[in-house]
Design an enzyme around this catalytic site. Structure first.
Site, PDB file in Angstrom:
ATOM      1  N   ASP A  92       8.697 -14.159   7.411  1.00 57.60           N
ATOM      2  CA  ASP A  92       9.585 -13.752   8.499  1.00 57.60           C
ATOM      3  C   ASP A  92       8.895 -14.084   9.826  1.00 57.60           C
ATOM      4  OD1 ASP A  92      12.280 -12.072   8.772  1.00 57.60           O
ATOM      5  OD2 ASP A  92      10.947 -11.379  10.358  1.00 57.60           O
ATOM      6  N   TYR A 115      13.146 -11.407  19.521  1.00 55.07           N
ATOM      7  CA  TYR A 115      14.202 -12.419  19.423  1.00 55.07           C
ATOM      8  C   TYR A 115      14.582 -12.936  20.807  1.00 55.07           C
ATOM      9  CZ  TYR A 115      14.769 -11.156  14.515  1.00 55.07           C
ATOM     10  OH  TYR A 115      14.554 -10.944  13.175  1.00 55.07           O
ATOM     11  N   HIS A 162      12.888 -12.182   0.377  1.00 59.36           N
ATOM     12  CA  HIS A 162      12.426 -12.279   1.756  1.00 59.36           C
ATOM     13  C   HIS A 162      11.183 -11.434   2.027  1.00 59.36           C
ATOM     14  CE1 HIS A 162      12.951 -13.311   5.950  1.00 59.36           C
ATOM     15  NE2 HIS A 162      12.835 -12.043   6.280  1.00 59.36           N
TER      16      HIS A 162
END
Length: 426
Positions: free
Chosen positions: A213, A343, A401
Site C-alpha cells: 500500500d 492522498y 492487500h
C-alpha cells in the site's frame, strides 16, 4: 521537542516508560548529539473515559436508510455494518489491542520537527539483517505485528537463524501514534528521508526496506534516494503499470491491443478497481478536510469508510477484533483527517498511480511478491519493464492487500527468500 498530537488529558496519562529490557535492546543505538536526536521509550495507555465516550457515540449512532440493492454496489450494506458496530460498542475490548502494542518495545523520536512512533525489535541472532517495514492506509503498525515472531526468530517459525531480521516498524506521519504534520510536504519522498534518518539514528549501517500500500511508494522513494546503507527493497504493491496502460485506465478506455493474458487480467482488475472502488482516494485526495469532519465525529462512519476499502471484505482474512484494533486506533488518536492528507499530498492520486512514478530512477535491488487477492496481480512482464534491477519475483497462492496481516507466515517466508542474496556472506 514537539509532543505527540493527542488530547491534553491523554498527554498526561500516556507515559513514555520503558518495557522490561527495552533499554537494553537499544544498547549502542542511542545518539547523544542533541535533544532532537533522542529516542524515548514509549507505552500507550488510553484513559478509560475516552473508551467510554466512544461506546456512547456508538450507541447513539444515527443510521441511514437501507441500501436499495441486494449487493455491495452502493457500499457496505446496512445490516453488515450494524453488526460490526454493535460488536464494537458492546463486546470489543480495546485493552487487548493496546496490550499487543505494549508487549513490544515502542519508542518516540523527533525527525524533521515531527514525533515519530516506532516499534523496534532486535533479533537474538547476532547476524540479523535490519529491516524497516512501512504500513499503509487504512492500516497501521497493527497490520505488521503478526510478522514480528517469524521475522525476528525464524528458527521458532520454520526458518533458519541465518534468515533473521531486526525489525523497525514506524507509524507514518499523521497515522496512529506518530505526530501530525501541521504543514504541507509530508509525501512519500519526505517520509523516505525520515525513515533513512531513523535507521541511521538506530545505528544501522546496512539494512533493507519493505512496504505494501503506501509503504510501497515510501520504500520505492527510499530506493530512488539510495541513502547510505540501504541494500534493497521488497514491495507487495509494485509500481508496474506501464504509462500507456495508466493513460487508458485514467480515460476509461478499453484494454490496449497486444497485451498477453496475465496483462489483460491485470488490466481487468485495475479497470474494476478504478470504476468501483477508487472514489475513496479521489475524495481524500481532493477534500481530506471535508471527509474528515464526518469521520472524526462518527465512529460508525469511520468504521464504514475503513471497512469498505479492499472490496468491503476485510473479514475474509481478519477477525473482527483485528479489524477493530485498527479502526479504534484511528479513532482514539483522531487520525482520520491527518492520514487522509497523504492522498492530498500526492495530488489526489491513488496508491497505484503514486507508485507508478520514476521507477527508472531506481538502481538498487528490488524484490516483488504478488498476492492473488491484491488490487491487481502485477504481471512479471510489467515488473521487468519497470525495475531494471529486479532480483526476485514470485507469485504466491493466497493472500491479499494486507498480506502481512492476512498471511504472516507466508509473507515472512517471502521476505526471507527475497532478501537472502543481499545478506553479507556468513
Amino acid at each position: 521537542m514537539s509532543a505527540i498530537s493527542l488530547t491534553p488529558a491523554r498527554r498526561e496519562l500516556i507515559a513514555a516508560t520503558a518495557a522490561t529490557g527495552a533499554i537494553g535492546l537499544l544498547a549502542g543505538a542511542l545518539r547523544a548529539a542533541g535533544a532532537g536526536d533522542s529516542i524515548r521509550p514509549f507505552t500507550i495507555k488510553i484513559p478509560q473515559n475516552e473508551i467510554a465516550e466512544l461506546r456512547q457515540r456508538i450507541a447513539a449512532t444515527r443510521w441511514p436508510d437501507q441500501e436499495t440493492v441486494n449487493d455491495r454496489s452502493q457500499g457496505i450494506q446496512l445490516a453488515r455494518l450494524q453488526e460490526i458496530v454493535r460488536y464494537w460498542g458492546t463486546e470489543y475490548d480495546w485493552r487487548k489491542g493496546e496490550a499487543k502494542l505494549n508487549a513490544l518495545p515502542q519508542f518516540m523520536t523527533e525527525i524533521d520537527g515531527l514525533d515519530i512512533h516506532f516499534i523496534h525489535v532486535r533479533s537474538k541472532h547476532p547476524e540479523a539483517l535490519p529491516l524497516i517495514m512501512t504500513h499503509g492506509w487504512p492500516g497501521s503498525v497493527f497490520e505488521l505485528l503478526k510478522t514480528v515472531g517469524p521475522l525476528t526468530d525464524p528458527l521458532a517459525h520454520g526458518g533458519s537463524p541465518e534468515d533473521a531480521f531486526d525489525l523497525v516498524l514506524p507509524s507514518m506521519p499523521g497515522y496512529g501514534l506518530s505526530g501530525k504534520p501541521n504543514g504541507t510536504g509530508w509525501a512519500p519522498d519526505r517520509i523516505a528521508r525520515a525513515w533513512a534518518e531513523l535507521m541511521k539514528r538506530l545505528g544501522y549501517e546496512r539494512y533493507v526496506a519493505q512496504g505494501g500500500d503506501w509503504g510501497a511508494p515510501v520504500s520505492s522513494a527510499m530506493a530512488r534516494q539510495a541513502p547510505r546503507g540501504l541494500l534493497g527493497i521488497h514491495i507487495n504493491l509494485p509500481a508496474t503499470i506501464p504509462a500507456e496502460v495508466a493513460a487508458v485506465l485514467a480515460a476509461g478506455g478499453p484494454a490496449p491491443a497486444g497485451l498477453v493474458e496475465k496483462e489483460r487480467a491485470a488490466f481487468r482488475s485495475l479497470d474494476t478497481f478504478y470504476k468501483k472502488y477508487r472514489a475513496y482516494a479521489a475524495l481524500m485526495g481532493t477534500r481530506p478536510q471535508t471527509i474528515g469532519y464526518a469521520l472524526t465525529d462518527s465512529p460508525a462512519g469511520l468504521a464504514a469508510w475503513m471497512y469498505d476499502y479492499n472490496n468491503g471484505e476485510p473479514e475474509r482474512w481478519l477477525s473482527k477484533d483485528e479489524m477493530l484494533d485498527d479502526v479504534t486506533l484511528y479513532w482514539l488518536t483522531n487520525s482520520a483527517t491527518s492520514s487522509a492528507r497523504l492522498y492530498w499530498e500526492t495530488m489526489g492520486q491513488s496508491v497505484l498511480l503514486a507508485t507508478a512514478q520514476r521507477t527508472a530512477e531506481i538502481s538498487l535491488p528490488v524484490a516483488i511478491t504478488v498476492f492473488p487477492e491484491e488490487v491487481y496481480a502485477a504481471p512479471e512482464t510489467w515488473a521487468r519493464r519497470a525495475y531494471r534491477n529486479l532480483i526476485y519475483f514470485n507469485e504466491v497462492s493466497k493472500g491479499g492487500h494486507f498480506a502481512a496481516w492476512e498471511e504472516p507466515k507466508l509473507f515472512s517466508a517471502e521476505l526471507r527468500t527475497a532478501f537472502r542474496s543481499l545478506r553479507p556472506a556468513q
